[in-house]
Scaffold this active site. Structure first.
Site, short mmCIF file in Angstrom:
data_model
loop_
_atom_site.label_atom_id
_atom_site.label_comp_id
_atom_site.label_asym_id
_atom_site.label_seq_id
_atom_site.Cartn_x
_atom_site.Cartn_y
_atom_site.Cartn_z
N ARG A 88 -177.07 -14.96 25.29
CA ARG A 88 -175.29 -14.53 24.83
C ARG A 88 -175.50 -15.11 23.76
NH1 ARG A 88 -170.90 -13.75 28.49
NH2 ARG A 88 -169.34 -13.98 27.28
N LYS A 126 -169.51 -6.39 37.23
CA LYS A 126 -170.67 -6.23 36.24
C LYS A 126 -171.78 -5.78 37.55
CE LYS A 126 -172.47 -10.76 37.60
NZ LYS A 126 -173.75 -11.88 37.88
N ARG A 147 -174.55 -19.64 24.73
CA ARG A 147 -173.91 -19.76 26.17
C ARG A 147 -173.23 -21.08 26.96
NH1 ARG A 147 -174.67 -15.61 29.87
NH2 ARG A 147 -173.31 -16.91 31.65
N LYS A 152 -174.71 -3.03 30.21
CA LYS A 152 -174.66 -5.06 30.48
C LYS A 152 -176.15 -5.01 29.86
CE LYS A 152 -174.59 -8.10 33.96
NZ LYS A 152 -175.41 -8.83 33.04
N GLU A 179 -169.39 -0.55 29.75
CA GLU A 179 -170.40 -0.73 28.87
C GLU A 179 -172.16 -0.84 29.30
OE1 GLU A 179 -166.96 -4.15 26.15
OE2 GLU A 179 -169.06 -5.14 27.14
N GLU A 227 -174.50 -10.53 22.31
CA GLU A 227 -175.40 -10.43 22.82
C GLU A 227 -176.65 -10.81 21.70
OE1 GLU A 227 -177.41 -10.81 26.20
OE2 GLU A 227 -175.51 -10.88 27.14
N PHE A 272 -169.50 -7.33 21.43
CA PHE A 272 -168.77 -7.04 22.25
C PHE A 272 -167.71 -7.22 22.32
CE2 PHE A 272 -171.53 -9.28 25.77
CZ PHE A 272 -170.72 -10.77 25.90
N ARG A 319 -164.16 -16.90 36.02
CA ARG A 319 -165.50 -15.80 36.21
C ARG A 319 -164.06 -14.77 37.13
NH1 ARG A 319 -170.54 -14.46 37.38
NH2 ARG A 319 -170.96 -16.45 37.16
#
Length: 514
Positions: free
Chosen positions: A217, A378, A232, A212, A210, A261, A301, A372
């Site tokens: 966010r 990323k 976020r 970035k 995708e 986003e 997303f 994470r």
């Protein structure tokens, strides 16, 4: 439970190197808590106050220092928590003085070990090796519950203290209450940095790429005509983004939760800089004027809930199909690839269109809020990491009078602290230096010569050329040619990149040179 008992456990855990022994010490402590003590103890063991920041900085703590300590332990967890609660509620004229007096009273009743613990807790400097992941494992041991069930509850609750209280007082059945609730934001799923596209396809032989997006966010909740937008950091920003509310209100779904986003786009549809987008989320806004100047466009997303059904445990591929069914035209561009050549083509396309890189996502992965992991990766054209400011040095010459050279720390999950991995004064404009000096002085906890040490709270995005070994820092590594790209006040310190992720860069560079 006495505060002294928790302090003793904290010291024991900090001095223990084996993870299994840390977990057992913590589990024993958790089993001995009364119900009302559980949220407080869990927060303290994670190194934070349940009340969050309460307005006590280095100068206030120095003013509150009593000069003596109690000979015997007498403070209970409940008493300490009640005092911090009173301090957190103080506001208006004279509140700073009252807060100092209240903290002085607490410190005056504490032993020297308790005083040290409380000060470090308030400053966010409690490094005891008991981060949230370790406490979750200890909760599983203390309650005979699986770590997976606890993580699932934490994903939905967003609050470890509430999960701990439920499982320790009610057992597994207590976790059933934690469900995705509309208008109660989940912590966002996070991505791990990948070294390059080869690294991505080694970890994910078939991956969904995708763009970035370099935006803000957002998590959007909808029920009928009621739409709310969260940042976020779980702040309700609905009032600041009426155009996003209008767009989502018109989507063909009675109930949904979207992850995405918000971007401010230029005349040709290219994204404007992150700092420009974030102007829409300031504290005091003329929303309509800002909307005319900076129209926001949402791109989504992921979808976590649709038509009354939670989708967190559905594979990412299924969630993307659900997203497409209700938000066609609003999805982030995505392409499924399995070859490096395909990935390079998509990467180049993302950069050419003004985006900062690409995301790579495992189509079979579940949504793991607040974590994470390697399900999301990323990749950016220049190597960048999110680090925490540990200190800053007073500048000289043209920068005299400003806090300039930043000391940068990467997260060390095993200890709950941050290890220094470099310094930088590059990338700082005069405007940023002025803001940085003012902000860091507010966060100062100690001064050592020309170095001002601060609470490890501010996250910065740093670009660098590579990583090298360094005996100068406890981490054993250092960034080369580090340059500040921007402050990320939308990120928490626990979202910073880890020392281990930087060590992987070192290992990669070493293998490429050999």
């Amino acid at each position: 439970m006495l505060l002294a008992d928790l302090v003793r456990i904290s010291r024991t855990v900090a001095a223990t190197s084996r993870r299994t022994e840390k977990i057992e010490h913590l589990a024993d402590c958790l089993r001995r808590l009364e119900a009302r003590e559980i949220p407080v103890a869990v927060a303290y063991l994670c190194g934070r106050l349940p009340q969050g920041r309460i307005g006590l900085g280095g100068a206030a703590i120095e003013a509150a220092w009593p000069g003596t300590a109690a000979a015997e332990a007498q403070l209970t967890l409940a008493q300490v928590d009640a005092s911090f609660e009173r301090m957190s509620r103080l506001e208006g004229k004279g509140s700073s003085r009252q807060r100092v007096a209240c903290f002085r009273d607490v410190l005056g009743k504490a032993t020297s070990e308790e005083q040290d613990f409380l000060v470090r807790l308030v400053l966010g400097e409690l490094r005891q090796g008991a981060l949230e992941g370790l406490v979750v494992a200890a909760l599983a041991r203390a309650s005979a519950t699986s770590v997976e069930d606890l993580r699932r509850a934490l994903t939905l609750a967003g609050n470890l203290e509430a999960v701990a209280e439920a499982v320790l007082t009610e057992g597994c059945v207590g976790l059933d209450r934690f469900r995705l609730r509309l208008f109660e934001p989940l912590r966002p799923m996070l991505a791990q940095a990948a070294a390059n596209l080869d690294d991505v396809l080694t970890r994910q032989p078939e991956t969904a790429l995708e763009y970035k997006l370099d935006g803000a966010r957002i998590q959007v909740h909808k029920l009928a005509s009621d739409v709310r937008v969260f940042s976020r950091r779980s702040n309700d920003v609905t009032a600041a983004v009426p155009e996003i509310v209008e767009i989502v209100r018109n989507l063909p779904a009675r109930s949904l939760v979207l992850d995405g986003e918000a971007l401010a786009l230029g005349p040709e549809g290219r994204p404007r800089p992150f700092q420009v987008t974030m102007r829409r989320f300031g504290r005091k806004l003329d929303v309509e004027a800002m909307r005319r100047e900076l129209l926001l466009t949402p791109f989504f997303f992921d979808i976590l809930h649709l038509h009354g059904e939670d989708l967190l445990d559905r594979p990412a591929g299924d969630r993307w199909e659900a997203l497409r069914s209700v938000a066609r035209g609003l999805e982030v561009p995505r392409r499924l690839v399995s070859r490096v050549e395909e990935a390079q083509e998509f990467f180049g396309e993302a950069i050419q269109r003004g985006h900062e890189g690409i995301m790579a996502k495992d189509p079979g992965s579940l949504y793991e809020a607040g974590r994470r992991g390697f399900a999301w990766l990323k990749v950016k054209p220049a190597a960048t990491v999110d680090l925490v400011v540990l200190a800053a040095e007073w500048g000289h010459g043209r920068r005299r009078g400003w806090l300039s050279n930043l000391h940068l720390g990467a997260r060390e999950p095993r200890t709950g602290g941050f290890l220094m991995v470099g310094k930088t004064f590059k990338g700082l404009t005069d405007e940023l230096l002025e803001w940085q000096t003012r902000r860091l002085r507010e966060m100062a906890v100690a001064t050592e010569g020309y170095v001002v040490h601060v609470r490890p709270e501010l996250v910065v995005e740093v670009a660098f050329s590579d990583v090298q070994r360094s005996p100068q820092y406890p981490s054993g590594i250092a960034l080369r040619f580090a340059r500040l790209r921007r402050y990320r006040e939308d990120k928490r310190p626990e979202e910073a990149d880890t020392v281990e992720s930087l060590r992987r860069w070192l290992a990669r560079d070493t293998s490429e040179r050999s």
